[in-house]
Design a protein around this motif. Structure first.
Motif, PDB file in Angstrom:
ATOM      1  N   ARG A  49       0.921  -1.224  -0.043  1.00  0.00           N
ATOM      2  CA  ARG A  49       0.036  -0.283  -0.208  1.00  0.00           C
ATOM      3  C   ARG A  49       0.754   1.282  -0.007  1.00  0.00           C
ATOM      4  O   ARG A  49       2.230   1.126  -0.160  1.00  0.00           O
ATOM      5  N   SER A  50       0.239   2.354   0.055  1.00  0.00           N
ATOM      6  CA  SER A  50       1.113   3.510  -0.011  1.00  0.00           C
ATOM      7  C   SER A  50       2.048   3.779   1.083  1.00  0.00           C
ATOM      8  O   SER A  50       3.073   4.739   0.634  1.00  0.00           O
ATOM      9  N   ILE A  51       2.123   3.386   2.196  1.00  0.00           N
ATOM     10  CA  ILE A  51       3.408   3.495   3.101  1.00  0.00           C
ATOM     11  C   ILE A  51       4.490   2.743   3.100  1.00  0.00           C
ATOM     12  O   ILE A  51       5.302   2.907   3.914  1.00  0.00           O
ATOM     13  N   THR A  72      -3.283   0.698  -4.681  1.00  0.00           N
ATOM     14  CA  THR A  72      -3.340   2.162  -4.549  1.00  0.00           C
ATOM     15  C   THR A  72      -3.410   2.684  -5.897  1.00  0.00           C
ATOM     16  O   THR A  72      -3.028   2.261  -6.953  1.00  0.00           O
ATOM     17  N   ILE A  73      -4.087   4.150  -6.130  1.00  0.00           N
ATOM     18  CA  ILE A  73      -3.814   4.765  -7.152  1.00  0.00           C
ATOM     19  C   ILE A  73      -2.594   5.480  -7.254  1.00  0.00           C
ATOM     20  O   ILE A  73      -1.919   5.286  -8.443  1.00  0.00           O
ATOM     21  N   GLY A  74      -2.248   6.109  -6.170  1.00  0.00           N
ATOM     22  CA  GLY A  74      -0.855   6.699  -6.244  1.00  0.00           C
ATOM     23  C   GLY A  74       0.554   5.910  -6.395  1.00  0.00           C
ATOM     24  O   GLY A  74       0.283   4.888  -5.705  1.00  0.00           O
ATOM     25  N   ASN A  97      -9.929   3.274  -6.031  1.00  0.00           N
ATOM     26  CA  ASN A  97     -10.967   4.013  -5.156  1.00  0.00           C
ATOM     27  C   ASN A  97     -11.344   5.391  -5.433  1.00  0.00           C
ATOM     28  O   ASN A  97     -11.690   6.401  -4.435  1.00  0.00           O
ATOM     29  N   ARG A 213      -2.605  14.273  -2.102  1.00  0.00           N
ATOM     30  CA  ARG A 213      -1.373  14.050  -1.538  1.00  0.00           C
ATOM     31  C   ARG A 213      -0.968  15.245  -0.510  1.00  0.00           C
ATOM     32  O   ARG A 213      -1.252  16.195  -0.916  1.00  0.00           O
ATOM     33  N   HIS A 259      -6.156  10.161   6.157  1.00  0.00           N
ATOM     34  CA  HIS A 259      -5.934   9.590   4.918  1.00  0.00           C
ATOM     35  C   HIS A 259      -7.051   8.198   4.588  1.00  0.00           C
ATOM     36  O   HIS A 259      -6.214   7.530   4.256  1.00  0.00           O
ATOM     37  N   GLY A 262     -10.259   7.602   0.242  1.00  0.00           N
ATOM     38  CA  GLY A 262     -10.381   6.439  -0.726  1.00  0.00           C
ATOM     39  C   GLY A 262     -10.784   4.973  -0.188  1.00  0.00           C
ATOM     40  O   GLY A 262     -10.700   4.151  -0.760  1.00  0.00           O
ATOM     41  N   TYR A 263     -10.976   4.953   1.303  1.00  0.00           N
ATOM     42  CA  TYR A 263     -11.038   3.776   2.136  1.00  0.00           C
ATOM     43  C   TYR A 263     -12.671   3.214   1.927  1.00  0.00           C
ATOM     44  O   TYR A 263     -13.117   2.555   2.945  1.00  0.00           O
ATOM     45  N   ARG A 345      -6.465   3.707  10.635  1.00  0.00           N
ATOM     46  CA  ARG A 345      -6.481   3.211   8.939  1.00  0.00           C
ATOM     47  C   ARG A 345      -6.471   1.884   9.030  1.00  0.00           C
ATOM     48  O   ARG A 345      -7.311   1.122   8.368  1.00  0.00           O
TER      49      ARG A 345
HETATM   50  O1  LIG Z   1      -3.366   6.293  -3.477  1.00  0.00           O
HETATM   51  C1  LIG Z   1      -4.199   5.680  -3.164  1.00  0.00           C
HETATM   52  O2  LIG Z   1      -4.943   5.114  -3.743  1.00  0.00           O
HETATM   53  C2  LIG Z   1      -4.977   6.176  -1.818  1.00  0.00           C
HETATM   54  O3  LIG Z   1      -4.289   7.220  -1.462  1.00  0.00           O
HETATM   55  C3  LIG Z   1      -4.856   5.229  -0.800  1.00  0.00           C
HETATM   56  O4  LIG Z   1      -6.346   5.048  -0.386  1.00  0.00           O
HETATM   57  C4  LIG Z   1      -3.878   5.239   0.382  1.00  0.00           C
HETATM   58  O5  LIG Z   1      -4.112   4.096   1.087  1.00  0.00           O
HETATM   59  P1  LIG Z   1      -2.999   3.348   1.873  1.00  0.00           P
HETATM   60  O6  LIG Z   1      -2.384   2.592   0.642  1.00  0.00           O
HETATM   61  O7  LIG Z   1      -2.037   4.275   2.556  1.00  0.00           O
HETATM   62  O8  LIG Z   1      -3.732   2.621   2.735  1.00  0.00           O
END
Ligand SMILES: O=C(O)[C@H](O)[C@H](O)COP(=O)(O)O
Ligand SMILES: NC(=O)c1ccc[n+]([C@@H]2O[C@H](COP(=O)([O-])OP(=O)(O)OC[C@H]3O[C@@H](n4cnc5c(N)ncnc54)[C@H](O)[C@@H]3O)[C@@H](O)[C@H]2O)c1
Length: 381
Positions: A49-51, A72-74, A97, A213, A259, A262-263, A345
């Protein structure tokens, strides 16, 4: 059926991997922020995921890695050049999302305007970054007859039409929504796209929403600006330096969330499903069942209303942003604020999208159309 079990190392917060990937793979779950090269060293597939920062440092020992995916999208956490140099296929989940973010934005707009005794009709919405999220937001607002200004230089350069420059959006929007990716270098960086100078050009009374972001807004400049001007209403879902938040900035926001724009459960499962489809392509195994077969019925899936229903009430029935806002504000002053941010989250309650709610009892055609255009499922009485 795979002959040898492939090993997938995956973030612990990617849902439904077990049901979508089945028992033919060996699945190891790891907390996204603690993932190390040691975890990945014998992985065939890495799903994040994004982290999780995916770069040479993380992947140097992963000699048999054949696919990297992010649900994720990002993609700003992924060193795509490094993956390309090593010939490792990489996939994100574009649009997974996007509806969730659009519905977050529409819900906070309707709630905020309701509290001010204002209506959306007659206002101008500005959207900066008109891709999957911004584009869908634009479509829903246009169908509602709202005046929308859009800014997206990369799309404009490709020949798409209808865009205005950033200065025009900043000066004319009553509601400003940021949906660009985080880009730190190159011709069109978005890092601190809104800094002191840009903030000073915003229209008086503007509602500023960032669900893109965090670093797209210079957060220190925003705080300074908010200390000087109290006519601005700010909604922030994303923050510079996540998971560490500046409580002073949070205190100046109307709605603050961790954040999670998109959840939606739909969006999260869609992200897993997209990666599962890519996995089939890379490894030549059967495609998964359609996404609908993994999505349960929403716990509240039908509602009877009358023609005088308040739209923000209907939205809040599906998603109440103040629930997330209250939960975040409770975490701000402990030593473990960053850990609490991550926990909010990780333990996010199941939230569905507007389409999961069937609205019954409406007889007014224009209300029915409005609700449909917002994304609800409507059955005209
Ligand atoms: O980029 C994305 O899709 C969102 O920011 C996404 O919801 C991020 O969530 P994470 O991956 O941090 O759970
Ligand atoms: N808060 C959340 O939960 C959440 C959820 C999903 C996505 N996001 C973030 O939102 C971003 C946008 O999502 P998306 O699915 O629409 O991505 P996308 O890639 O489909 O669209 C991004 C758009 O921004 C445009 N863009 C790039 N640089 C720009 C600039 N300097 N000025 C204006 N526009 C620019 C691109 O041309 C593109 O059209 C993602 O990159 C992600 O970082 C956040």
């Amino acid at each position: 059926m795979l002959n040898n079990r492939l090993k997938i190392v995956a973030d612990e917060n990617i849902p439904a991997l077990e049901s979508m990937f089945g028992h033919d793979v060996l699945l190891q779950r790891v907390a996204g922020r603690s993932m190390t090269a040691e975890h990945i060293k014998d992985a065939d597939v890495l799903l994040v995921r994004s982290i999780t920062q995916v770069n040479e440092g993380l992947l140097e020992k992963a000699t048999q890695l054949k696919m990297v995916g992010t649900a994720t999208i990002g993609t700003d956490h992924i060193d795509q050049h490094y993956l390309a140099d090593r010939g490792i296929p990489f996939f994100n989940a574009p649009g997974c999302n996007a509806d969730a973010v659009v519905e977050y934005v529409l819900t906070v707009i309707h709630n905020t305007l309701f509290e001010k005794g204002m209506e959306l009709a007659g206002l101008t919405v500005g959207i900066v970054g008109v891709g999957n999220v911004g584009g869908r937001l634009y479509e829903r607002l246009r169908k509602l007859g709202i005046n929308v200004l859009i800014n997206d230089p990369p799309r404009e350069r490709q020949g798409d039409e209808g865009f205005v420059n950033l200065e025009t959006v900043l000066q004319q929007a009553d509601i400003l929504c940021l949906h660009t990716p985080l880009v730190k270098d190159g011709e069109r960086p978005t890092y601190h796209l809104l800094a002191e100078k840009q903030l000073s050009t915003l229209k008086s009374g503007v509602l500023l929403i960032n669900a893109g972001r965090g670093p797209v807004i210079d957060n220190d400049a925003l705080l300074t600006f908010l200390e000087q001007r109290d006519d601005l209403t700010v909604v922030l879902d994303v923050w510079e330096d996540e998971p560490r938040l500046n409580p002073l900035l949070v205190a100046r926001t109307q709605i603050a969330t961790p954040h999670i724009a998109g959840y939606s459960y739909d969006g999260k499962l869609r992200g897993t499903h997209m990666l599962r489809c890519r996995f089939s392509e890379v490894f030549g195994v059967a495609q998964p069942e359609p996404l609908s077969s993994y999505l349960p019925q929403a716990s509240v899936h039908q509602v009877h209303v009358t023609n005088d229903v308040a739209i923000h009430d209907l939205m809040n029935l599906v998603y109440d942003p103040y629930r997330d806002d209250r939960a975040l504000r409770k975490t701000l002053f402990g030593d473990n604020q960053p850990q609490q941010f991550d926990l909010l989250r990780k333990n996010y309650p199941i939230r569905r999208e507007f389409s999961s709610l069937e609205v019954l009892g409406v007889t007014d055609r224009s209300l029915a159309n409005c609700l449909k255009n917002l994304g609800f499922t409507v059955n005209l009485a």
